[in-house]
Design an enzyme around this catalytic site. Structure first.
Site, PDB file in Angstrom:
ATOM      1  N   TRP A   1       0.829  -1.205   0.000  1.00 16.96           N
ATOM      2  CA  TRP A   1       0.000   0.000   0.000  1.00 16.96           C
ATOM      3  C   TRP A   1       0.866   1.259   0.000  1.00 16.96           C
ATOM      4  O   TRP A   1       0.506   2.281  -0.564  1.00 16.96           O
ATOM      5  CB  TRP A   1      -0.909  -0.004   1.233  1.00 16.96           C
ATOM      6  CG  TRP A   1      -1.807   1.195   1.309  1.00 16.96           C
ATOM      7  CD1 TRP A   1      -3.026   1.351   0.725  1.00 16.96           C
ATOM      8  CD2 TRP A   1      -1.553   2.430   2.007  1.00 16.96           C
ATOM      9  NE1 TRP A   1      -3.543   2.594   1.010  1.00 16.96           N
ATOM     10  CE2 TRP A   1      -2.662   3.276   1.797  1.00 16.96           C
ATOM     11  CE3 TRP A   1      -0.480   2.892   2.786  1.00 16.96           C
ATOM     12  CZ2 TRP A   1      -2.744   4.551   2.334  1.00 16.96           C
ATOM     13  CZ3 TRP A   1      -0.561   4.177   3.323  1.00 16.96           C
ATOM     14  CH2 TRP A   1      -1.686   4.992   3.097  1.00 16.96           C
ATOM     15  N   HIS A   2       2.050   1.166   0.643  1.00 17.81           N
ATOM     16  CA  HIS A   2       2.907   2.341   0.754  1.00 17.81           C
ATOM     17  C   HIS A   2       3.607   2.695  -0.541  1.00 17.81           C
ATOM     18  O   HIS A   2       4.153   3.787  -0.676  1.00 17.81           O
ATOM     19  CB  HIS A   2       3.936   2.140   1.870  1.00 17.81           C
ATOM     20  CG  HIS A   2       3.342   2.206   3.225  1.00 17.81           C
ATOM     21  ND1 HIS A   2       2.691   1.134   3.791  1.00 17.81           N
ATOM     22  CD2 HIS A   2       3.248   3.218   4.121  1.00 17.81           C
ATOM     23  CE1 HIS A   2       2.244   1.484   4.986  1.00 17.81           C
ATOM     24  NE2 HIS A   2       2.563   2.735   5.209  1.00 17.81           N
ATOM     25  N   GLY A   3       3.621   1.774  -1.487  1.00 14.50           N
ATOM     26  CA  GLY A   3       4.258   2.096  -2.751  1.00 14.50           C
ATOM     27  C   GLY A   3       4.386   0.849  -3.609  1.00 14.50           C
ATOM     28  O   GLY A   3       4.475  -0.263  -3.084  1.00 14.50           O
TER      29      GLY A   3
END
Lengths: 479, 475
Positions: free
Chosen positions: B316-318
């Site tokens: 989700w963060h990248g």
């Protein structure tokens, strides 16, 4: 005001829920009102005083213009970016705010051992502060782009009242520079002598090895740059010549340039490489201009630098010269004085040596032996030109960053006898923008140069209006 | 637009506050906020504002269907369809380049790799609308009948671009009606000022100081230089992210919305488990409620569930493998802590727990920061190369002494101590947990001085950021 609205709202049953216990609940009011007043005052002042806070000449740039809204600029996101840049530049009380921000940042720590301090370059934001942490990574800016716009990444070391730029080195970058110089020299008549002088910056001669080691080693860096040059290109060892006088006032403390004296020792190194006898320093007319607070103060805003200005010592040649130059985007030569004490303000007195980084300038000396020199230089060359002028009837000076034309054709047309590249270590050691500009103006960028015999009639090009040979616009040969 | 900009603080915010509070009816106030939010979004994302509207429309209809057809296959289909559309959006814009790049590398294909600029906030608002439809399906939320009000929830600018991930149920009441309260507004203003200063004075400063270490060739870093660089990054990301959450919460209060807390001093944790209860809480609870528990939680296939949840948390963060590794790394630590706690009831002494968590977090940030895993590993090896390379260097000493007070202050500010001190001084920005209302402590005469001081400080630093002198003249 909002309470009244709230009460009225409640009275009309328009959606504020809960009892309006105004008497009991006004204790947060001063805090809320203070905040609202601050925003309102900021908004009002910024609208009324917009434009009063433009960046000073210190920043060497114009204020960001107020953008005109259009559908296209809005959709591209260009409008909002331009608007924010304009608003930041036009913000009221910008100068005192910047000073306050700088004072706050100076509270971050001790000033290192003794009075040493490391200052990060304010090279514009590369991160997107709007992105949630971790979702977007800061884009790395293209190094070529960085040097082109002057946003060179860099750190500065402040020692006492003296600041120095910390430089970086990449073998790949000096190779690109050497290739560009080689490519140009190969296009010249073999009889033309080509020399190259890479000028070290002040930190190269710092005594304290711990501090010197913060920057790339310039002696070996210059050797590495010279190693890539063709045998035909004569290397000028300015580093040794300057280093043997390292106790003297060779570099400004508040500016990233060398002094006239530093340039003089480089000139002697050039004479040695060219088998010429240098003019003695005593033969030049000396004039001192005190009160110079240069670019490194602008970068570091260190109060010790401001309190201890430099002195610009001019060395005026003991012979008559005429001096003509083209302005940026100019099409007509203007006349001026080569060395001119009246040029430049306190913050850019270095201009007194030669003026701006003109795209093209010509120094002519009455008499002389008819020999002509063509110099490719960045601003370090500016302080050197008055010394070189002693040995030539004409010195043509090209700043490849700004020159729009074909330098091969130019050398042929003007029948130059010698070529000198004077480049500071800073512009060749890490970034390739300067070397790229050399390649651009010398037609070594990959495409063949425009033929000197049948030059295209480049309307609007720099020399067309002079009645001299027209030079193609930079786009055409490289396209 | 970002909160930490002169344009937001001195033009957008006062204009929206004025329009909002000048509005006579609740419907107008909602309208002003929605229009302002869409303008706010379009300022930075002029084209992809359309995605935001699309996502809102999708879940407006799906939420109603999930509610009205509850118990039938239609409700399930509505949830499935919402998931497909929202995750499809996220997949297309955030992960398509990553997926095709990996497929090409794995199968030797040469599929064209799509390159989208990630639309701002898409990871946040798609998760919010998903949570809404699922809550409607589960009966946790009452479906919103008015599209306007629903759009207000989705687009609400305080939380739009960087969280927290606000659930509809948490602000459903505020969307319908809001109460003006000077205390709430005051504490919101204070909270905004605090978050702004965290971002501008601490996160930006730590980030700038970290660059020479994080971007250096790890092979040349001294051991302590590697630790120093990643410590600065830990401060940067915490103050950046929690500062943004503070600003969101504060802005929400100014307009009458109450958002849940998103950070609770994560660096004072003593275990990975505790850290994730204190770090980006709205994300952790999203994955817990909408993925981990539906998968069976710790009762069924616990190991599998942990791997899936943490791999996705990382992703989700990248869209890059290093984030997956980072997520799995935390998942492994948490699983390990669970296993240990099952075997022994002994607890490690507090200092040991703190030391373990800080080292674990810093190692994690190395994986997080370096998109190139190989580079991340060589950075890690620099951190643990005791004895084989120099401990320090002149550049490190100069840099560290130059930022000594900043680092000390940032460390202190990562603990709950400053909040306690502020409460003593009567400048609290916290909501009182017992009454859900701002603390009385926020009413001291010092409070406005504190808020204005922080905003002016941030203004000076923001102006300083625009100070950009050129060494090499530009004409």
């Amino acid at each position: 005001m909002a309470t009244r609205k709230a009460r009225r709202g409640k009275a009309r049953g328009t959606g504020w829920r809960g009892p309006a216990r105004a008497e009991e609940k006004t204790s947060g009011k001063p805090r809320a009102l203070a905040f609202i007043l601050l925003l309102a005052a900021g908004a009002a002042l910024s609208l009324v005083l917009a434009g009063r806070g433009a960046p000073g000449e210190r920043e060497n740039r114009a204020a960001a213009p107020r953008p005109e809204p259009s559908v296209a600029s809005w959709l591209s996101g260009g409008f909002s970016a331009a608007f924010e840049a304009w608003y930041a530049d036009a913000f009221p009380f910008r100068a005192p705010l910047v000073a306050a921000g700088n004072a706050i940042e100076r509270l971050h720590g001790l000033a290192g051992f003794g009075s040493a301090e490391l200052v990060r370059s304010r090279g514009g934001e590369t991160e997107d502060p709007g992105a949630p942490a971790g979702e977007t990574l800061p884009p790395t800016e293209d190094p070529v782009e960085l040097i082109e716009t002057g946003k060179a990444f860099g750190d500065f070391l402040v020692l006492g009242d003296r600041a120095m730029e910390l430089l970086r080195f990449r073998q790949g970058a000096v190779d690109v520079w050497a290739d560009a110089v080689n490519a140009y020299s190969r296009r010249l008549d073999p009889a033309v002598k080509v020399r190259a002088l890479v000028a070290p910056s002040s930190i190269a001669f710092l005594d304290d090895e711990r501090y010197r080691s913060l920057s790339a080693d310039q002696a070996s860096g210059i050797r590495a740059a010279y190693a890539g040059l063709d045998p035909r290109v004569v290397r000028v060892d300015a580093h040794s010549a300057i280093g043997s006088h390292s106790r003297e006032y060779l570099y400004f403390r508040t500016d990233h340039h060398w002094t006239g004296l530093g340039a003089f020792y480089a000139y002697r190194a050039w004479c040695a490489a060219a088998n010429l006898t240098p003019l003695p320093l005593a033969s030049f007319v000396v004039r001192d201009l005190p009160g110079f607070v240069g670019t490194l103060y602008g970068k570091t805003l260190n109060p010790r630098l401001k309190a201890n200005p430099d002195t610009v010592r001019l060395y005026e040649p003991p012979f008559e010269t005429s001096f003509e130059y083209l302005r940026h985007g100019g099409t007509r030569f203007e006349s001026g004085r080569l060395v001119d004490a009246a040029r430049g303000d306190d913050w850019n007195k270095y201009l007194a040596y030669f003026g701006d980084d003109w795209p093209l300038a010509v120094v002519r000396r009455e008499g002389g032996d008819g020999r002509k020199l063509l110099v490719f230089k960045d601003s370090y060359g500016n302080a050197l030109i008055p010394f070189l002028a002693a040995h030539f009837t004409e010195v043509h000076v090209i700043d490849p960053r700004h020159f729009q034309g074909d330098a091969v054709a130019y050398a042929r047309t003007h029948e130059v006898d010698e070529v000198l590249f004077v480049n500071s270590f800073a512009v060749v050691s890490y970034y390739t923008g300067f070397a790229g500009n050399i390649a651009r103006v010398t037609g070594a960028g990959g495409a063949a140069p425009a033929s000197a015999a049948a030059p295209p009639a480049g309307a609007g090009s720099t020399l067309a209006s002079e009645g001299e040979e027209a030079t193609p616009s930079p786009a055409s040969p490289d396209a | 637009m970002v909160f930490s900009s002169l344009t937001f603080i001195y033009l957008f915010l006062p204009a929206v506050l004025a329009l909002h509070y000048a509005s006579r009816s609740h419907a107008w106030r909602n309208g002003v906020l929605t229009a302002a939010s869409l303008f706010f979004y379009a300022w930075g994302e002029p084209v992809w504002v359309i995605l935001l509207l699309f996502s809102a429309a999708v879940d407006y209809f799906h939420g109603r269907l999930a509610e009205s057809a509850r118990g039938t296959w239609k409700a399930k289909a509505a949830v499935a369809s919402s998931l497909v559309l929202n995750l499809g959006l996220l997949g297309a814009f955030k992960y398509s380049g990553f997926v095709t790049g990996n497929l090409n590398a794995l199968l030797g294909l040469s599929l064209p790799v799509p390159e989208f600029n990630l639309p701002i906030g898409i990871s946040f608002y798609t998760f919010q609308t998903i949570s809404y439809t699922i809550d409607c399906y589960r009966g946790h939320a009452k479906a919103q009948k008015s599209f306007g009000k629903f759009l207000l929830y989705v687009s609400l600018f305080p939380q739009l671009v960087a969280g927290p991930i606000v659930r509809y149920v948490d602000i459903a009441r505020d969307v319908e009606s809001r109460r003006f309260d000077w205390d709430v507004f005051a504490s919101g203003a204070g909270r905004f000022a605090l978050g702004l200063a965290k971002k501008v004075a601490l996160a930006n400063a730590a980030g700038a100081a970290a660059v020479p270490f994080l971007d250096a060739d790890p092979a040349g870093l001294p051991v302590l230089g590697a630790w120093y660089g990643i410590m600065l990054f830990a401060f940067q990301i915490y103050f950046d992210f929690s500062g943004y959450s503070d600003m969101a919460i504060g802005l929400g209060r100014m307009f009458g919305f109450s958002f849940k807390e998103n950070f609770a001093h994560p660096y004072v944790s003593r275990s990975a488990t505790e850290f994730w209860r204190r770090w980006h809480m709205s994300l952790g609870s999203f994955f817990r409620d909408y993925l981990y528990i539906p998968l069976g939680g710790n009762r069924r296939r616990a190991i599998f569930n942990i791997i899936v949840v943490w791999a996705l948390t990382g992703l989700w963060h990248g869209a890059s493998w290093n984030f997956v590794v980072w997520g799995l790394y935390w998942g492994a630590l948490i699983a390990m802590e669970k296993a240990v706690s099952r075997v022994t009831r002994l607890k490690a002494p507090a200092p040991l727990g703190h030391a373990y968590l800080l080292v674990a977090a810093l190692v994690g940030w190395v994986l997080f920061h370096h998109v190139d895993l190989g580079r991340g590993l060589s950075y890690l090896s620099a951190m643990f190369a005791f004895g084989t390379r120099p401990l320090s260097s002149p550049a490190l000493e100069l840099a560290a002494t130059g930022k000594l007070f900043l680092v000390a202050f940032a460390a202190l500010a990562s603990t709950p101590l400053p909040a306690r001190l502020l409460e003593r001084l009567g400048v609290s920005t916290e909501a009182s947990p017992s009454r859900g209302r701002p603390d009385k402590a926020g009413r001291s005469v010092l409070a406005p001085v504190f808020d204005i001081g922080l905003v002016l400080l941030s203004t000076a630093l923001l102006a300083g950021q625009s100070y950009n002198p050129f060494l090499y003249f530009r004409f």
